[in-house]
Design an enzyme around this catalytic site. Structure first.
Site, mmCIF file in Angstrom:
data_model
loop_
_atom_site.group_PDB
_atom_site.id
_atom_site.type_symbol
_atom_site.label_atom_id
_atom_site.label_comp_id
_atom_site.label_asym_id
_atom_site.label_seq_id
_atom_site.Cartn_x
_atom_site.Cartn_y
_atom_site.Cartn_z
ATOM 1 C CG ASP A 179 -1.707 1.112 1.264
ATOM 2 O OD1 ASP A 179 -3.032 0.979 0.841
ATOM 3 O OD2 ASP A 179 -1.419 2.233 1.835
ATOM 4 C CE1 TYR B 97 0.474 7.834 2.739
ATOM 5 C CE2 TYR B 97 1.001 5.624 2.002
ATOM 6 C CZ TYR B 97 0.223 6.460 2.698
ATOM 7 O OH TYR B 97 -0.904 6.085 3.242
ATOM 8 C CE LYS C 210 -3.874 4.719 0.595
ATOM 9 N NZ LYS C 210 -2.101 4.577 0.849
ATOM 10 C CG HIS D 34 -5.111 9.813 0.316
ATOM 11 N ND1 HIS D 34 -3.728 9.669 0.049
ATOM 12 C CD2 HIS D 34 -5.139 9.209 1.641
ATOM 13 C CE1 HIS D 34 -3.094 9.254 1.252
ATOM 14 N NE2 HIS D 34 -3.750 9.037 2.172
HETATM 15 N N1 LIG Z 1 -5.690 5.968 3.759
HETATM 16 C C1 LIG Z 1 -4.891 6.898 4.642
HETATM 17 O O1 LIG Z 1 -5.494 7.983 4.893
HETATM 18 C C2 LIG Z 1 -4.176 6.205 5.592
HETATM 19 C C3 LIG Z 1 -3.673 7.004 6.748
HETATM 20 C C4 LIG Z 1 -2.591 6.554 7.325
HETATM 21 C C5 LIG Z 1 -1.898 5.193 7.196
HETATM 22 N N2 LIG Z 1 -2.378 4.406 5.875
HETATM 23 C C6 LIG Z 1 -1.855 3.237 5.311
HETATM 24 O O2 LIG Z 1 -1.963 2.279 6.243
HETATM 25 C C7 LIG Z 1 -0.616 1.864 6.765
HETATM 26 C C8 LIG Z 1 -0.496 1.581 8.273
HETATM 27 O O3 LIG Z 1 -1.094 2.685 8.994
HETATM 28 P P1 LIG Z 1 0.165 3.483 9.823
HETATM 29 O O4 LIG Z 1 1.365 3.153 9.193
HETATM 30 O O5 LIG Z 1 -0.180 4.801 10.004
HETATM 31 O O6 LIG Z 1 -0.057 2.701 11.175
HETATM 32 P P2 LIG Z 1 0.045 1.230 11.928
HETATM 33 O O7 LIG Z 1 0.646 0.204 10.691
HETATM 34 O O8 LIG Z 1 -0.681 1.049 12.642
HETATM 35 O O9 LIG Z 1 1.525 1.405 12.754
HETATM 36 C C9 LIG Z 1 2.945 1.659 12.245
HETATM 37 C C10 LIG Z 1 3.796 1.935 13.544
HETATM 38 O O10 LIG Z 1 3.983 0.867 14.287
HETATM 39 C C11 LIG Z 1 5.274 0.510 14.315
HETATM 40 N N3 LIG Z 1 5.261 -1.347 14.248
HETATM 41 C C12 LIG Z 1 4.756 -1.910 13.449
HETATM 42 N N4 LIG Z 1 4.891 -3.171 13.843
HETATM 43 C C13 LIG Z 1 5.186 -3.401 14.962
HETATM 44 C C14 LIG Z 1 5.469 -4.411 15.770
HETATM 45 N N5 LIG Z 1 5.263 -5.743 15.489
HETATM 46 N N6 LIG Z 1 5.771 -3.995 16.924
HETATM 47 C C15 LIG Z 1 6.177 -2.605 17.259
HETATM 48 N N7 LIG Z 1 5.895 -1.705 16.417
HETATM 49 C C16 LIG Z 1 5.596 -1.853 15.339
HETATM 50 C C17 LIG Z 1 5.860 1.024 13.283
HETATM 51 O O11 LIG Z 1 7.360 1.308 13.562
HETATM 52 P P3 LIG Z 1 8.521 0.673 12.856
HETATM 53 O O12 LIG Z 1 8.472 0.993 11.393
HETATM 54 O O13 LIG Z 1 9.733 1.070 13.528
HETATM 55 O O14 LIG Z 1 8.265 -0.706 12.954
HETATM 56 C C18 LIG Z 1 5.042 2.321 13.157
HETATM 57 O O15 LIG Z 1 5.583 3.265 13.959
HETATM 58 C C19 LIG Z 1 0.157 3.039 6.545
HETATM 59 O O16 LIG Z 1 1.677 2.676 6.331
HETATM 60 C C20 LIG Z 1 -0.334 3.393 5.066
HETATM 61 O O17 LIG Z 1 0.021 2.670 4.041
HETATM 62 C C21 LIG Z 1 -3.330 5.159 5.003
#
Ligand SMILES: NC(=O)c1ccc[n+]([C@@H]2O[C@H](COP(=O)([O-])OP(=O)(O)OC[C@H]3O[C@@H](n4cnc5c(N)ncnc54)[C@H](OP(=O)(O)O)[C@@H]3O)[C@@H](O)[C@H]2O)c1
Length: 273
Positions: A48, A53, A78, A111
């Site tokens: 994704d 990004y 997106k 988005h």
């Molecule tokens: N459509 C939208 O508006 C929107 C908004 C936000 C995000 N997204 C998408 O959704 C994806 C996921 O959301 P997100 O990245 O915001 O948040 P998330 O996946 O909930 O959390 C990511 C965070 O958690 C940490 N992490 C991941 N796995 C871990 C584990 N097993 N143990 C400890 N820490 C862990 C990562 O750090 P490290 O990298 O240091 O492991 C990072 O700081 C995004 O990457 C993006 O592709 C979409």
């Protein structure tokens, strides 16, 4: 079935791997290569990304150098909010193809529900006809935005990706999507790392000897949501997919339901477009 083997069917007959890799905040080349190669080696087949990004070029290169065939990988991108005018959206679709260096994209999302969201949708519908994108969907849409879109869309959105985790369950929106055959995709499933601070999640992690991240991902899997946890580290990318060896009981789910609501990202109802 293993989370890495499970596909979820779209209303257009195509499908999406339930587990994917998020890439928000991954901009450093070494981290992108480590994360994407670890994911693909582990068996993830879904990445994704998004124009905002600013990593699409490096993501495309990392996919190519992984050795896994492009047609075996599901790629989502997106269209960012400042490009939702009809012409700008058309240009941005071409930019996505160019930056990722691919012939087609599996899924492109609007988005956020900006005022020009319907113009963006029209451009996306045309991109489907032109073979540039296989499926189209939305992100951060509320029920009111979906109702409006469903009235005018020639192609129905296949998915809605929004902030969704044990501390933000969005029940009405999830029910609306399910009732309208729109797949639900969770972003921020790990509450962007804050899952480690919530007592109820900590309790279940201890009970099953799993991490708090794995508890959140299991919760989402049980709800049939598409999940895209992001991690820059090989170890955590592997850990996030290792959720097949435990389950949450009804009692566990009831415990998670007692978490006080907490939103980490912007609220689409008050987003300043
Ligand atoms: N459509 C939208 O508006 C929107 C908004 C936000 C995000 N997204 C998408 O959704 C994806 C996921 O959301 P997100 O990245 O915001 O948040 P998330 O996946 O909930 O959390 C990511 C965070 O958690 C940490 N992490 C991941 N796995 C871990 C584990 N097993 N143990 C400890 N820490 C862990 C990562 O750090 P490290 O990298 O240091 O492991 C990072 O700081 C995004 O990457 C993006 O592709 C979409």
């Amino acid at each position: 079935m293993s989370i890495l083997k499970k596909d979820i069917k779209f209303n257009n007959g195509l499908s999406i791997p339930q587990m994917g890799l998020g890439t928000y905040k991954l901009t450093n080349k070494e981290e992108i290569v480590e994360s994407i190669h670890a994911a693909l080696k582990t068996g993830y087949r879904h990445i994704d990304t998004a124009v905002i990004y600013k990593n699409q070029k490096l993501v495309g290169e990392a996919i190519k150098s992984s050795g896994v065939r492009r047609e075996d990988i599901f790629i989502t991108s997106k269209i960012w909010n400042d490009s939702h005018g009809y012409n700008e959206s058309k240009q941005e679709i071409d930019l996505i193809l160019k930056e990722l260096d691919v012939e087609y994209i599996d899924l492109i999302l609007v988005h956020w529900p900006t005022p020009k969201r319907l113009e963006c949708w029209k451009a996306l519908e045309e991109a489907v006809q032109e073979g540039k994108v296989k499926s189209i969907g939305v992100s951060n849409f509320l029920i009111e935005h979906l109702e409006e879109l469903l009235k005018v869309a020639k192609i129905k959105p296949v998915i809605n990706q929004f902030e969704l985790h044990p501390a933000l369950t969005c029940k009405k929106l999830v029910n609306y999507c399910n009732a309208n055959d729109i797949v639900v995709e969770s972003w921020g499933t790990l509450i962007r790392g804050k899952c480690f601070e919530i007592d109820q999640i900590k309790e279940l992690a201890k009970k099953y000897q799993k991490s708090e991240a794995q508890v959140c991902l299991k919760w989402a899997q049980k709800n049939n949501f598409v999940i895209i946890p992001k991690s820059s580290s090989q170890k955590r990318v592997i850990e996030n997919a290792n959720i097949d060896d435990f389950d949450l009981t009804t009692q566990d789910l009831e415990l998670l339901a007692t978490i006080v609501e907490q939103r980490d990202g912007p609220d689409p109802a008050n987003f300043d477009f």
